[in-house]
Design a protein around this motif. Structure first.
Motif, PDB file in Angstrom:
ATOM      1  N   VAL A  58       0.819  -1.215   0.000  1.00  0.00           N
ATOM      2  CA  VAL A  58       0.000   0.000   0.000  1.00  0.00           C
ATOM      3  C   VAL A  58       0.851   1.263   0.000  1.00  0.00           C
ATOM      4  O   VAL A  58       0.661   2.164  -0.825  1.00  0.00           O
ATOM      5  N   GLU A  59       1.818   1.349   0.921  1.00  0.00           N
ATOM      6  CA  GLU A  59       2.605   2.572   1.043  1.00  0.00           C
ATOM      7  C   GLU A  59       3.852   2.552   0.165  1.00  0.00           C
ATOM      8  O   GLU A  59       4.194   3.558  -0.453  1.00  0.00           O
ATOM      9  N   GLY A  62       2.354   1.815  -3.579  1.00  0.00           N
ATOM     10  CA  GLY A  62       1.220   2.659  -3.952  1.00  0.00           C
ATOM     11  C   GLY A  62       0.075   1.905  -4.593  1.00  0.00           C
ATOM     12  O   GLY A  62      -0.642   2.453  -5.440  1.00  0.00           O
ATOM     13  N   GLN A  63      -0.146   0.663  -4.186  1.00  0.00           N
ATOM     14  CA  GLN A  63      -1.204  -0.162  -4.771  1.00  0.00           C
ATOM     15  C   GLN A  63      -2.437  -0.182  -3.865  1.00  0.00           C
ATOM     16  O   GLN A  63      -2.373   0.145  -2.682  1.00  0.00           O
ATOM     17  N   GLN A 118      11.281  -2.631  -6.521  1.00  0.00           N
ATOM     18  CA  GLN A 118      10.044  -2.231  -5.854  1.00  0.00           C
ATOM     19  C   GLN A 118       8.944  -2.075  -6.900  1.00  0.00           C
ATOM     20  O   GLN A 118       8.470  -0.972  -7.198  1.00  0.00           O
ATOM     21  N   TYR A 120       5.257  -4.019  -8.145  1.00  0.00           N
ATOM     22  CA  TYR A 120       4.225  -4.919  -7.651  1.00  0.00           C
ATOM     23  C   TYR A 120       4.243  -6.263  -8.358  1.00  0.00           C
ATOM     24  O   TYR A 120       4.122  -7.317  -7.720  1.00  0.00           O
TER      25      TYR A 120
END
Length: 418
Positions: A58-59, A62-63, A118, A120
């Protein structure tokens, strides 16, 4: 003559089982804390990665939060396949060291990839698979511990309890340490540090685990032989699933339940977990005495009933004093469960400890996955307090299953004299 179980489970060794031990096994027999230390290092390394997953997706990436579920599903599915494969391999006399080193290396490479890339899709398509293979190390180490206890004539129940204590101790320190490190240095350095822990874990494994160590059971699976259907083993996993899932549901909902719905300080969940873990470790230590008095199944039934009572009472809690007082009951029920459940499952397939242990660990993973998913669904539809009632229902179902099922045919702990 085997140990009579009167010792502490670590050093109570029978002379009959010691004959013919290899030199390195003789060293481990004399210093069994080395076997326990291997699990402690592994628990510390693997638990350090656990609390970062949600933050990273999430952080860090950014997903959307739902994408974390995809990672969890892939990782758990791979873990289930690996546990099944490794369990059968252990019972087919594949050396423990090969399986354990494979898992640890995959875990370390997965951590390194998360630090380097980094992205996803790298996490979902590559790292989660590697971490799923790495998660198979837990089942292998538990199997190693049981086989070691049997081959050196130790009280298996007590030694299994010591193994679970190492897991609890690792989880007491690992998540807090990794989150603190992340708060100062960020994601990439934290994942590199965990990869460093994995390297230390691998070296420890190479030094401690004998290269030729394997199962000693005469009825172990032969190459190409199918695993016979064992209804008792499957039925033993049912209450483990429900009690384990109940714990996961509550732990997942607890921080927000305490802070947003009870209005307690944000640190209350951390204080409650500290109390729970402390009581849990103490209870695990004394579980062998409980088993001797009532047996594994009744001990599990006591744990399930205490769990249902705890969830019912915590539902009524309103103050921090209530929460901390009830955390002792939380540690009591889960300590009994943790100290007995692995032996309870293994005793339904004493001649196939690899398969039995893989079933046990896989059940915990599935319970954890479903528990996490249900927590989000129920909390979204109702509130976090309702998830506590769901946890209570899970514990009660586990108690009902235990009340109607039969004891294992081989319920007497291996390594105990009559």
């Amino acid at each position: 003559m085997q140990g009579d179980g009167a010792g502490d489970g670590v050093n109570d060794v029978g002379a009959g089982q010691k004959a013919g031990l290899s030199p390195i096994m003789a060293v481990l027999d004399r210093y069994p804390f080395l076997v326990l230390g291997l699990l402690l290092v592994g628990a510390f390394a693997s638990s350090s990665a656990a609390p970062l997953a949600g933050l990273y997706v999430v952080e860090g990436l950014g997903q959307a939060p739902w994408k974390l579920s995809l990672v969890a599903i892939v990782q758990v599915c791979v873990t289930l396949i690996v546990n099944r494969t490794f369990g059968r391999a252990i019972d087919r006399a594949v050396p423990i060291k090969f399986l354990l080193v494979t898992s640890i290396l995959c875990f370390g490479v997965g951590m390194t990839l998360l630090g380097l890339f980094q992205i996803y899709w790298v996490y979902l398509g590559i790292a989660s698979i590697l971490l799923g293979i790495g998660s198979g190390a837990l089942s292998v180490m538990y199997s190693f511990g049981r086989l070691f206890a049997e081959q050196t004539g130790r009280d298996v129940v007590k030694f299994n309890g010591f193994l679970r204590i190492q897991t609890s101790l690792g989880w007491m320190v690992g998540p807090a340490a990794s989150l603190s490190f992340y708060g100062v240095y960020g994601f990439a350095p934290t994942y590199y540090a965990i990869a460093g822990l994995a390297a230390s874990w691998c070296v420890t494994c190479l030094v401690i685990v004998p290269g030729a160590f394997k199962t000693h059971h005469p009825n172990s699976l032969k190459t190409g032989q199918k695993v016979p259907f064992n209804f008792g083993l499957l039925s033993a996993c049912v209450p483990v699933f429900f009690i384990g899932a109940a714990n996961v549901v509550f732990v997942s909902a607890m921080p927000l339940y305490f802070s947003t719905e009870l209005g307690l300080v944000a640190s209350s969940a951390g204080f409650a977990l500290t109390v729970k873990c402390f009581v849990e470790v103490v209870v695990i230590y004394f579980c062998a005495t409980l088993i001797k008095r009532v047996g594994e199944r009744k001990g599990m039934l006591i744990a399930a009933l205490f769990g249902a009572v705890f969830f019912g009472l915590i539902y009524q809690a309103t103050t921090l004093v209530d929460v901390l007082a009830l955390a002792t009951l939380d540690g009591l029920y889960y300590g009994i469960f943790a100290g007995i459940s692995m032996t309870f499952v293994q005793n339904f397939a004493t001649d196939q400890p690899g398969v039995a242990t893989s079933y046990y660990v896989s059940t915990l993973f599935v319970g954890g996955l479903i528990g996490n998913l249900l927590t989000g669904v129920v909390a979204s539809a109702f509130d976090f307090q309702t998830t506590v009632l769901m946890a209570c229902a899970f514990a009660f179902v586990g108690a009902v299953v235990l009340a109607v099922m039969r004891d294992a045919k081989h319920s007497a702990p291996v390594g105990q004299g009559s």
